[in-house]
Scaffold this motif. Structure first.
Motif, short mmCIF file in Angstrom:
data_model
loop_
_atom_site.label_atom_id
_atom_site.label_comp_id
_atom_site.label_asym_id
_atom_site.label_seq_id
_atom_site.Cartn_x
_atom_site.Cartn_y
_atom_site.Cartn_z
N GLY A 100 -1.00 0.38 -10.75
CA GLY A 100 -1.98 1.38 -10.38
C GLY A 100 -1.56 2.22 -9.19
N PHE A 101 -0.39 1.89 -8.60
CA PHE A 101 0.16 2.65 -7.47
C PHE A 101 -0.76 2.65 -6.27
N GLY A 102 -1.34 1.47 -5.96
CA GLY A 102 -2.05 1.34 -4.70
C GLY A 102 -1.06 1.28 -3.54
N PRO A 103 -1.56 1.21 -2.31
CA PRO A 103 -0.67 1.13 -1.15
C PRO A 103 0.22 -0.10 -1.22
N PRO A 104 1.46 -0.03 -0.74
CA PRO A 104 2.33 -1.20 -0.72
C PRO A 104 1.69 -2.34 0.09
N GLN A 105 1.77 -3.56 -0.43
CA GLN A 105 1.19 -4.73 0.22
C GLN A 105 2.29 -5.57 0.84
N TYR A 106 2.13 -5.91 2.11
CA TYR A 106 3.12 -6.74 2.79
C TYR A 106 2.90 -8.20 2.40
N LEU A 107 3.93 -8.82 1.78
CA LEU A 107 3.83 -10.20 1.34
C LEU A 107 4.72 -11.15 2.14
#
Length: 336
Positions: A100-107
């Motif tokens: 869905g091209f949401g904001p990049p999530q820091y994992l």
């Protein structure tokens, strides 16, 4: 740069024309696909590329859309395409670009220390098998030491694996992950760093010829698979009467060979048992169709219960059209 329209069985061609080029305003560090769109990474930005692009006459265009500014991918070897999005390593650690091209999530918070100690990505592999959805990331430090970071895609929980030998490549096989050791010396007497079988396939349900250290109770299978071999080229048929395998048994082992022919149903297979020997052994197998365009071969050794062995050394595979003579080692007088 985009190619011209791809036509099956024809070589991919490029025009070199500006109409087929697309700039993101910075160097491209990696490419991936997500939700049927091309994703172009810079080291500090992410862009989505949509649209059909130009045809062979240069009519049409791509649509470039910014997804993130400030977070990008620093190395294409860190890219892992999963069913929840794209995993990648940025300048500060591991991120997920979600569907869905949401904001990049820091994992990467849970593995900050190991990520800082092993900052060089060497490759990734993703496996969905028996309810387990795992992404594994092979990373290294500047001294060549390696670790494997495993992300459970169901729980987003990290695991860190250390192997008895440092690794250089990672991939998948239907039964599990495939690992390639960075030292390819084989069984070298007196060399404590030698790796008996540099290509390792993980299968925790098998017990037998595992190596040293933490993997001593886990069977490590040696498995080889060729690409489709086209003896007469892509447009012709070849008559192959037999598959010939040559190998050297370092210890007692069982080897299974499978040969496939295009257009045939099930592969033909055979298993052979060996004892330790200094002599090269030759085994033969008939393909399911003797007249075919392509042939593919799979070889693997079986677990030896309760025994830590080096298994066998695969020497050569040939597809032979006649049975006279066949594959063999050169005699001393024949060697150059």
């Amino acid at each position: 740069e985009a190619s011209k329209l791809i036509v099956p069985d024809e070589q991919v061609a490029f025009t070199g024309d500006p109409s087929h080029r697309l700039s993101i305003g910075r160097d491209v560090t990696a490419l991936a696909t997500l939700d049927d769109q091309l994703v172009a990474f810079g080291d500090d930005a992410i862009f989505a590329v949509a649209g059909d692009g130009p045809n062979d006459q240069g009519i049409g265009s791509f649509v470039l859309r910014s997804v993130s500014i400030g977070v990008g991918c620093e190395d294409e070897r860190s890219i892992a395409e999963t069913d929840i999005g794209i995993l990648f390593r940025s300048r500060v650690g591991w991120y997920l670009l979600p569907r869905g091209f949401g904001p990049p999530q820091y994992l990467g918070a849970a593995i900050q220390d190991i990520s800082a100690a092993f900052p060089i990505p060497l490759g990734t592999a993703v496996l969905d098998s028996n309810g387990s959805r795992l992404a594994r990331l092979l990373v290294a430090n500047s001294d060549g030491e390696t670790r494997v970071l495993t992300l459970d895609l169901n729980s987003l929980q990290w695991f860190v694996d250390t192997y008895p030998h440092d690794l250089s490549e990672i991939g998948v096989w239907p039964e599990g992950f495939v690992l390639c050791a960075s030292i390819l010396d084989g069984n070298v007497a007196g060399n404590e760093d030698a790796v008996p079988d540099p290509i390792l396939i993980e299968d925790e349900d098998e017990v037998g010829d595992a190596r040293t250290g933490s993997s001593a109770a886990v069977h490590v299978e040696q498995r080889l698979r060729t690409n489709w071999i086209l003896p007469a080229g892509p447009g012709g048929q070849a008559e192959i009467n037999q598959l010939v395998v040559s190998l050297l048994a370092s210890n007692s082992a069982t080897v299974t060979a499978q040969v496939e022919s295009d257009g045939a149903g099930a592969a033909h297979s055979s298993s052979w048992s060996f004892v330790s020997s200094d002599d090269v052994a030759y085994r033969y197998l008939v393909p399911p169709m003797r007249n075919a365009v392509g042939y593919r071969v799979i070889l693997y050794d079986a677990a030896v219960s309760g025994t830590a062995t080096a298994g066998v050394k695969m020497i050569a595979i040939t597809l032979e059209s006649v049975a006279d003579g066949g594959l063999r080692l050169s005699e001393e007088g024949e060697k150059a």
